[in-house]
Write a protein that holds these residues in place. Structure first.
Motif, short mmCIF file in Angstrom:
data_model
loop_
_atom_site.label_atom_id
_atom_site.label_comp_id
_atom_site.label_asym_id
_atom_site.label_seq_id
_atom_site.Cartn_x
_atom_site.Cartn_y
_atom_site.Cartn_z
N GLU A 11 -43.58 -104.08 -17.33
CA GLU A 11 -42.44 -104.81 -16.57
C GLU A 11 -42.95 -104.66 -15.23
N GLY A 12 -42.69 -105.76 -14.43
CA GLY A 12 -43.29 -105.89 -12.95
C GLY A 12 -44.44 -105.37 -12.70
N GLY A 13 -45.37 -105.69 -13.81
CA GLY A 13 -46.87 -105.43 -13.50
C GLY A 13 -47.46 -104.16 -13.64
N GLU A 14 -46.35 -103.21 -13.98
CA GLU A 14 -46.77 -101.93 -14.32
C GLU A 14 -46.69 -101.65 -15.91
N ALA A 15 -47.64 -100.85 -16.31
CA ALA A 15 -47.60 -100.47 -17.84
C ALA A 15 -46.68 -99.55 -18.12
N VAL A 16 -45.53 -99.88 -18.90
CA VAL A 16 -44.56 -99.05 -19.12
C VAL A 16 -44.52 -98.62 -20.62
N GLY A 17 -45.52 -98.93 -21.48
CA GLY A 17 -45.50 -98.72 -22.89
C GLY A 17 -46.74 -99.27 -23.62
N LEU A 18 -46.95 -98.62 -24.81
CA LEU A 18 -47.68 -99.38 -25.40
C LEU A 18 -47.32 -99.72 -26.80
N GLN A 19 -47.98 -100.76 -27.61
CA GLN A 19 -47.59 -100.85 -29.00
C GLN A 19 -48.50 -100.73 -29.77
N VAL A 20 -48.77 -99.54 -30.55
CA VAL A 20 -49.91 -99.16 -31.16
C VAL A 20 -49.79 -99.62 -32.72
N TYR A 21 -50.80 -100.23 -32.80
CA TYR A 21 -50.88 -100.91 -34.58
C TYR A 21 -51.84 -100.07 -35.27
N PHE A 22 -51.44 -99.68 -36.71
CA PHE A 22 -52.23 -98.94 -37.37
C PHE A 22 -52.33 -99.37 -38.61
N GLY A 30 -48.56 -100.76 -39.87
CA GLY A 30 -47.46 -100.88 -38.87
C GLY A 30 -47.61 -100.90 -37.69
N ASN A 31 -46.50 -100.50 -37.02
CA ASN A 31 -46.93 -100.39 -35.23
C ASN A 31 -45.93 -99.30 -34.76
N ILE A 32 -46.29 -98.58 -33.88
CA ILE A 32 -45.56 -97.41 -33.13
C ILE A 32 -45.44 -97.71 -31.69
N PRO A 33 -44.35 -97.76 -31.19
CA PRO A 33 -44.05 -98.04 -29.54
C PRO A 33 -44.32 -96.54 -28.84
N LEU A 34 -45.07 -96.77 -27.97
CA LEU A 34 -45.40 -95.41 -27.21
C LEU A 34 -44.92 -95.71 -25.46
N GLU A 35 -43.78 -94.57 -25.15
CA GLU A 35 -43.35 -94.92 -23.87
C GLU A 35 -44.59 -94.36 -22.73
N SER A 36 -44.27 -94.65 -21.58
CA SER A 36 -45.25 -94.48 -20.64
C SER A 36 -45.63 -92.91 -20.49
N GLY A 37 -44.64 -92.08 -20.51
CA GLY A 37 -44.80 -90.60 -20.54
C GLY A 37 -45.56 -90.15 -21.91
N GLU A 38 -45.63 -90.89 -22.76
CA GLU A 38 -46.36 -90.37 -24.06
C GLU A 38 -47.82 -90.53 -24.15
N PHE A 39 -48.32 -91.78 -23.30
CA PHE A 39 -49.74 -91.81 -23.41
C PHE A 39 -50.46 -91.73 -22.23
N GLU A 40 -49.73 -91.62 -20.85
CA GLU A 40 -50.38 -91.26 -19.70
C GLU A 40 -50.88 -89.81 -19.88
N GLN A 41 -50.49 -88.95 -20.58
CA GLN A 41 -51.32 -87.80 -20.79
C GLN A 41 -52.43 -87.90 -21.53
#
Length: 76
Positions: free
Chosen positions: A13-24, A37-48
């Motif tokens: 969103e607006g050039g910034e990564a706000v989440g990931l869509q992880v397919y598995f 399937g796929n699992i969405p991850l929000e920014s706080g979940e993957f930045e760590q």
């Protein structure tokens, strides 16, 4: 259950990564149950765990290197 990541899409969103869509895909040890399937991850979940910018820089460098060597970006 053995789960393997098959693909990751960056949601922006607006050039910034706000989440990931992880397919598995996955299966149990007896191979009688399969799942995908796929699992969405929000920014706080993957930045760590990792920084998207670092991965993007690695990909960018590899694409440039292959282009300079006369290879297509998809070549392995």
């Amino acid at each position: 259950m053995n789960i393997q990541i098959t693909s990751i899409n960056v949601l922006r969103e607006g050039g910034e990564a706000v989440g990931l869509q992880v397919y598995f895909t996955g299966q149990n040890s007896g191979q009688s149950i399969y799942i995908n399937g796929n699992i969405p991850l929000e920014s706080g979940e993957f930045e760590q765990h990792f920084q998207i910018g670092e991965i993007e820089n690695i990909v960018r460098n590899k694409v440039v290197e292959r282009l300079l060597n006369g290879e297509s970006p998809a070549a392995q």
